[in-house]
Design a protein around this motif. Structure first.
Motif, PDB file in Angstrom:
ATOM      1  N   PRO A  60     -93.462 -29.441  46.013  1.00 35.82           N
ATOM      2  CA  PRO A  60     -92.081 -29.015  46.221  1.00 35.82           C
ATOM      3  C   PRO A  60     -91.149 -29.695  45.228  1.00 35.82           C
ATOM      4  O   PRO A  60     -91.398 -30.831  44.826  1.00 35.82           O
ATOM      5  N   PRO A  61     -90.111 -29.021  44.746  1.00 36.21           N
ATOM      6  CA  PRO A  61     -89.689 -27.664  45.135  1.00 36.21           C
ATOM      7  C   PRO A  61     -90.295 -26.562  44.272  1.00 36.21           C
ATOM      8  O   PRO A  61     -89.867 -25.421  44.361  1.00 36.21           O
ATOM      9  N   MET A  62     -91.287 -26.882  43.421  1.00 37.20           N
ATOM     10  CA  MET A  62     -91.865 -25.846  42.561  1.00 37.20           C
ATOM     11  C   MET A  62     -92.635 -24.823  43.389  1.00 37.20           C
ATOM     12  O   MET A  62     -92.467 -23.617  43.213  1.00 37.20           O
ATOM     13  N   GLY A 215     -90.170 -35.583  38.471  1.00 34.37           N
ATOM     14  CA  GLY A 215     -88.786 -35.777  38.864  1.00 34.37           C
ATOM     15  C   GLY A 215     -88.300 -34.682  39.776  1.00 34.37           C
ATOM     16  O   GLY A 215     -87.459 -34.913  40.659  1.00 34.37           O
ATOM     17  N   GLU A 216     -88.839 -33.468  39.603  1.00 31.90           N
ATOM     18  CA  GLU A 216     -88.455 -32.345  40.448  1.00 31.90           C
ATOM     19  C   GLU A 216     -88.937 -32.579  41.885  1.00 31.90           C
ATOM     20  O   GLU A 216     -88.202 -32.402  42.855  1.00 31.90           O
ATOM     21  N   ASN A 217     -90.178 -32.995  41.998  1.00 31.36           N
ATOM     22  CA  ASN A 217     -90.764 -33.293  43.292  1.00 31.36           C
ATOM     23  C   ASN A 217     -90.009 -34.405  44.001  1.00 31.36           C
ATOM     24  O   ASN A 217     -89.680 -34.329  45.191  1.00 31.36           O
ATOM     25  N   LEU A 218     -89.687 -35.431  43.238  1.00 24.87           N
ATOM     26  CA  LEU A 218     -88.988 -36.578  43.812  1.00 24.87           C
ATOM     27  C   LEU A 218     -87.581 -36.206  44.274  1.00 24.87           C
ATOM     28  O   LEU A 218     -87.130 -36.634  45.344  1.00 24.87           O
ATOM     29  N   LYS A 223     -83.612 -35.562  48.742  1.00 21.95           N
ATOM     30  CA  LYS A 223     -82.677 -34.769  49.537  1.00 21.95           C
ATOM     31  C   LYS A 223     -83.144 -34.670  50.984  1.00 21.95           C
ATOM     32  O   LYS A 223     -82.346 -34.693  51.915  1.00 21.95           O
ATOM     33  N   LYS A 224     -84.449 -34.570  51.159  1.00 19.86           N
ATOM     34  CA  LYS A 224     -85.010 -34.421  52.501  1.00 19.86           C
ATOM     35  C   LYS A 224     -84.906 -35.713  53.296  1.00 19.86           C
ATOM     36  O   LYS A 224     -84.669 -35.702  54.506  1.00 19.86           O
ATOM     37  N   ASP A 225     -85.087 -36.844  52.625  1.00 20.23           N
ATOM     38  CA  ASP A 225     -85.021 -38.144  53.293  1.00 20.23           C
ATOM     39  C   ASP A 225     -84.313 -39.118  52.356  1.00 20.23           C
ATOM     40  O   ASP A 225     -84.943 -39.944  51.695  1.00 20.23           O
TER      41      ASP A 225
END
Length: 292
Positions: A60-62, A215-218, A223-225
């Motif tokens: 996520p978010p890919m 970096g996208e995943n992170l 945002k989620k936590d």
């Protein structure tokens, strides 16, 4: 059921179609070649009406599975659907383990792969890429330890968790050679994991001091936590994500590049990236953009 894992239905359809066209041509005293393939796709794919896309929905978010709906969603899913629309076919996502994706496109079990997979010169030896997104790798730690990492040298002697299945593993080895162990400082102690989620777990359990992942995943997990992780130091120079095409299949690569370029030009591409907070990674599609 037969659409996955074999091209028999496509081959049969193409053969029957050719036979019917040939018969019609003889009956009428002329040859009917049918309408041209405007998409640019290989005929067997265009005639099937579907492009099979290998994907491992664990980045996520890919690409990831939405917890509420159970559907696979994400940046790659939306870009792939927009691309398929330009090609005049339907996108069929074939879920597979990440480490099987390259072999699947090489052996024809899928037509292309789109799964946050980095274009590298090593991978170009066996497959081709149409680069479409500028990814970046990011160091991160638990929030209560982030202040410890203020310079590249602050990583020296620390335990670093990173997925061994990604090119980030080699990037960190190079980083250590250029900054820590290779410069006479304490070496970075690598903790190889099977996935980015396993690397995060190493941090949560305090077995690692710092970690590296997309970096996208992170950004998605921040945002989620927002109270758990924090990025540290400057991003590593990541490799672009690319649509993976069978080696030497210039027709497929050209069709994908043309369709992705249309998605960029009509504004859909930027809108998708901005929706997911990844506008920084926008780029124009290019074939095998990473050079030795």
């Amino acid at each position: 059921m037969l659409r996955k894992g074999t091209k028999a239905p496509r081959i049969l359809t193409a053969a029957l179609l050719a036979g019917l066209l040939g018969t019609a041509g003889c009956a009428g005293g002329s040859t009917n070649t049918g309408a041209p393939n405007a998409s640019g796709l290989p005929d067997v794919v265009a005639q099937s009406g579907t492009i099979r896309i290998g994907m491992s929905p664990d980045l996520p978010p890919m690409e990831f599975r939405d917890e509420a709906t159970g559907q696979v969603v994400g940046v790659d899913v939306e870009i792939a659907n927009a691309m398929a629309q330009q090609l005049g076919v339907k996108a069929e996502f074939v879920e597979q383990p990440f480490d099987q994706l390259l072999n699947s496109v090489a052996t024809g079990r899928v037509d292309i792969v789109m799964s946050g997979l980095s274009d590298t010169t090593e991978r170009q030896k066996t497959v081709d890429f149409v680069d479409y997104f500028l990814s970046r790798a990011q160091f991160y730690s638990l929030q209560d330890r982030a202040a410890e990492f203020t310079s590249p040298e602050s990583l020296c002697g620390k335990k670093l968790a990173v997925s061994k299945k990604t090119d980030y593993y080699l990037m960190v080895q190079k980083y250590d050679a250029e900054t820590c162990g290779g410069k006479g400082r304490p070496a970075i102690e690598l903790l190889p994991t099977d996935s980015g989620s396993a690397a995060r777990l190493q941090l949560e359990q305090r077995r690692a001091d710092v970690a590296v992942q997309s970096g996208e995943n992170l950004a998605f997990f921040e945002k989620k936590d927002p109270a758990k992780f924090e990025t540290v130091l400057e991003p590593l120079s990541g490799k672009p994500f690319g649509v993976v095409v069978k080696k030497g299949d210039q027709q497929m690569a050209a069709a994908v590049q043309k369709a992705l370029t249309a998605v960029v030009d009509n504004g859909s591409y930027q809108a998708i990236l901005d929706k997911w907070g990844l506008g920084y990674g926008a780029t124009r599609p290019v074939v095998n953009g990473v050079k030795p």
